[in-house]
Design a protein around this motif. Structure first.
Motif, PDB file in Angstrom:
ATOM      1  N   VAL A   1       8.463  -3.569  12.037  1.00  0.00           N
ATOM      2  CA  VAL A   1       7.130  -3.639  11.455  1.00  0.00           C
ATOM      3  C   VAL A   1       7.144  -4.676  10.337  1.00  0.00           C
ATOM      4  N   THR A   2       5.999  -5.239  10.052  1.00  0.00           N
ATOM      5  CA  THR A   2       5.881  -6.233   8.986  1.00  0.00           C
ATOM      6  C   THR A   2       5.369  -5.590   7.713  1.00  0.00           C
TER       7      THR A   2
ATOM      8  N   TRP B   1       4.996   6.398  11.102  1.00  0.00           N
ATOM      9  CA  TRP B   1       3.745   6.453  11.881  1.00  0.00           C
ATOM     10  C   TRP B   1       3.584   5.195  12.726  1.00  0.00           C
ATOM     11  N   LEU B   2       3.898   4.034  12.156  1.00  0.00           N
ATOM     12  CA  LEU B   2       3.758   2.771  12.883  1.00  0.00           C
ATOM     13  C   LEU B   2       4.730   2.671  14.063  1.00  0.00           C
ATOM     14  N   THR B   3       5.912   3.234  13.909  1.00  0.00           N
ATOM     15  CA  THR B   3       6.940   3.111  14.949  1.00  0.00           C
ATOM     16  C   THR B   3       7.004   4.327  15.869  1.00  0.00           C
ATOM     17  N   GLY B   4       6.224   5.359  15.564  1.00  0.00           N
ATOM     18  CA  GLY B   4       6.271   6.574  16.369  1.00  0.00           C
ATOM     19  C   GLY B   4       7.576   7.323  16.226  1.00  0.00           C
ATOM     20  N   ALA B   5       8.208   7.184  15.067  1.00  0.00           N
ATOM     21  CA  ALA B   5       9.508   7.808  14.826  1.00  0.00           C
ATOM     22  C   ALA B   5       9.368   8.976  13.857  1.00  0.00           C
ATOM     23  N   SER B   6      10.458   9.687  13.675  1.00  0.00           N
ATOM     24  CA  SER B   6      10.498  10.771  12.707  1.00  0.00           C
ATOM     25  C   SER B   6      11.293  10.325  11.487  1.00  0.00           C
ATOM     26  N   VAL B   7      11.218  11.125  10.439  1.00  0.00           N
ATOM     27  CA  VAL B   7      11.857  10.777   9.170  1.00  0.00           C
ATOM     28  C   VAL B   7      12.917  11.818   8.844  1.00  0.00           C
TER      29      VAL B   7
ATOM     30  N   THR C   1       7.333   5.644  -2.458  1.00  0.00           N
ATOM     31  CA  THR C   1       8.445   5.632  -1.509  1.00  0.00           C
ATOM     32  C   THR C   1       8.203   6.620  -0.377  1.00  0.00           C
ATOM     33  N   ARG C   2       7.776   7.799  -0.735  1.00  0.00           N
ATOM     34  CA  ARG C   2       7.440   8.821   0.269  1.00  0.00           C
ATOM     35  C   ARG C   2       6.361   8.306   1.219  1.00  0.00           C
ATOM     36  N   ASP C   3       5.335   7.675   0.672  1.00  0.00           N
ATOM     37  CA  ASP C   3       4.216   7.209   1.495  1.00  0.00           C
ATOM     38  C   ASP C   3       4.617   6.028   2.383  1.00  0.00           C
ATOM     39  N   VAL C   4       5.467   5.145   1.874  1.00  0.00           N
ATOM     40  CA  VAL C   4       5.921   4.010   2.678  1.00  0.00           C
ATOM     41  C   VAL C   4       6.773   4.504   3.847  1.00  0.00           C
ATOM     42  N   ALA C   5       7.628   5.497   3.602  1.00  0.00           N
ATOM     43  CA  ALA C   5       8.446   6.059   4.683  1.00  0.00           C
ATOM     44  C   ALA C   5       7.556   6.666   5.763  1.00  0.00           C
ATOM     45  N   ALA C   6       6.529   7.391   5.349  1.00  0.00           N
ATOM     46  CA  ALA C   6       5.612   7.993   6.312  1.00  0.00           C
ATOM     47  C   ALA C   6       4.860   6.923   7.087  1.00  0.00           C
ATOM     48  N   ALA C   7       4.485   5.831   6.410  1.00  0.00           N
ATOM     49  CA  ALA C   7       3.747   4.759   7.081  1.00  0.00           C
ATOM     50  C   ALA C   7       4.608   4.079   8.146  1.00  0.00           C
ATOM     51  N   ILE C   8       5.870   3.812   7.823  1.00  0.00           N
ATOM     52  CA  ILE C   8       6.755   3.170   8.799  1.00  0.00           C
ATOM     53  C   ILE C   8       6.989   4.088   9.990  1.00  0.00           C
TER      54      ILE C   8
ATOM     55  N   ILE D   1       2.627  -2.434   7.127  1.00  0.00           N
ATOM     56  CA  ILE D   1       2.880  -1.266   6.275  1.00  0.00           C
ATOM     57  C   ILE D   1       1.769  -1.127   5.237  1.00  0.00           C
ATOM     58  N   LEU D   2       1.366  -2.244   4.623  1.00  0.00           N
ATOM     59  CA  LEU D   2       0.277  -2.205   3.642  1.00  0.00           C
ATOM     60  C   LEU D   2      -1.004  -1.667   4.272  1.00  0.00           C
ATOM     61  N   GLU D   3      -1.300  -2.144   5.476  1.00  0.00           N
ATOM     62  CA  GLU D   3      -2.520  -1.684   6.154  1.00  0.00           C
ATOM     63  C   GLU D   3      -2.442  -0.196   6.457  1.00  0.00           C
ATOM     64  N   ALA D   4      -1.269   0.266   6.893  1.00  0.00           N
ATOM     65  CA  ALA D   4      -1.103   1.681   7.203  1.00  0.00           C
ATOM     66  C   ALA D   4      -1.192   2.544   5.948  1.00  0.00           C
ATOM     67  N   LEU D   5      -0.717   2.020   4.838  1.00  0.00           N
ATOM     68  CA  LEU D   5      -0.803   2.764   3.582  1.00  0.00           C
ATOM     69  C   LEU D   5      -2.256   2.970   3.171  1.00  0.00           C
ATOM     70  N   GLY D   6      -3.072   1.934   3.356  1.00  0.00           N
ATOM     71  CA  GLY D   6      -4.477   2.036   2.968  1.00  0.00           C
ATOM     72  C   GLY D   6      -4.677   2.192   1.479  1.00  0.00           C
TER      73      GLY D   6
END
Length: 291
Positions: A13-14, A80-86, A71-78, A18-23
């Motif tokens: 992801v770029t 969500w973008l990749t369809g992965a778990s944390v 940090t928590r929100d960026v991890a969640a955004a990545i 990530i910025l767009e997903a964070l909103g």
């Protein structure tokens, strides 16, 4: 200390994604380092590291609660973008992006802030090696135990006050007209050989051709300058020059003594907001040696 969220994925992801997903329009990012931050509120930011296994999103010790939440929100955004778990570093279980906001709730955020107490309570003998550097998202901020001494108020108040100094340091050159000097590495040229005649008559002294590398920054007269913190282990000097043709170097400790005596605004340890007058600049050059 630090805390990391691990995201296993083969997708990339770029920063813009990530910025767009964070909103969150208040969030910015250093594209070169992938450090997300909120100007005026962040100190260390949320650091994103990409590897073959996926991503690590970390928050480092001595950081405001703003950076823990980010940090928590960026991890969640990545995730969500990749369809992965944390997978948080203190758990063997993986969580969905939606759950990370709950996992990293206010109790978790408070724990990240509380890690600053370990640094603030450093015993004096642990600080004998000098200031402890804190890598800010833009520039390094260094602290010493005496910065946490308080005549009134709590240790938490002192920690918040010290953090605020570091936060202000990150954006000083964005808010005010000041030149932010940069560290540069130098290796002086070897000494010229002594003449044969001088050696024959015993007039020459043994001179080593080895010149030790050192780190320095430039500062000129009548220029408001933000001095950098030396993160290297090399000898540290200040380069003084009017036109950068005749350059002289002054040991940084001598410069720090001058800055303190001049009442320069200090940002943590060994970082100053200072303007040197023409007269003082000339005096400092007289104390220095050719670079």
């Amino acid at each position: 200390m630090s805390f990391y969220f691990n995201i296993a994925t083969d997708k990339t992801v770029t920063a813009d994604q990530i910025l767009e997903a964070l909103g969150r329009p208040e969030v910015s990012v250093d594209d070169n380092k992938m450090i997300f931050h909120i100007p005026g509120k962040s100190l260390r930011g949320a650091c994103v590291y990409h590897s073959d296994e996926g991503y690590e999103v970390g928050v480092n010790a001595f950081t405001p609660k703003t950076d823990a939440r980010l940090t928590r929100d960026v991890a969640a955004a990545i995730a969500w973008l990749t369809g992965a778990s944390v997978v948080p570093e203190d758990s063997e279980d993986s969580f969905s992006p939606e759950y990370i906001a709950d996992y990293g709730g206010e109790d978790w955020v408070a724990e990240r802030f509380d890690e600053a107490y370990f640094l603030a309570r450093r015993p004096d003998d642990a600080a004998e090696g000098g200031p402890l550097s804190v890598a800010g998202y833009k520039r390094t901020f260094a602290v010493t135990p005496d910065m946490f001494e308080q005549d009134a108020g709590s240790l938490e108040d002192a920690i918040r006050a010290v953090m605020q100094v570091g936060i202000d340091l990150q954006t000083l050159d964005d808010r005010e007209d000041i030149f932010a000097a940069s560290l540069m590495s130098f290796t002086p040229p070897a000494a010229p050989p002594q003449s044969t005649l001088r050696r024959m008559f015993g007039l020459s002294k043994p001179v080593s051709n080895v010149r030790e590398p050192y780190t320095a920054f430039f500062i000129g007269p009548d220029v408001r300058t933000l001095t950098p913190y030396n993160e290297t282990s090399d000898p540290f000097y200040v380069h003084l020059s009017v036109d950068q043709k005749a350059v002289f170097r002054l040991p940084a400790d001598d410069f720090f003594a001058y800055a303190e005596a001049a009442g320069a605004r200090a940002y943590g340890a060994q970082v100053y907001d200072i303007t040197i007058s023409q007269a003082d600049h000339a005096k400092l050059m007289q104390q220095a040696e050719p670079a």
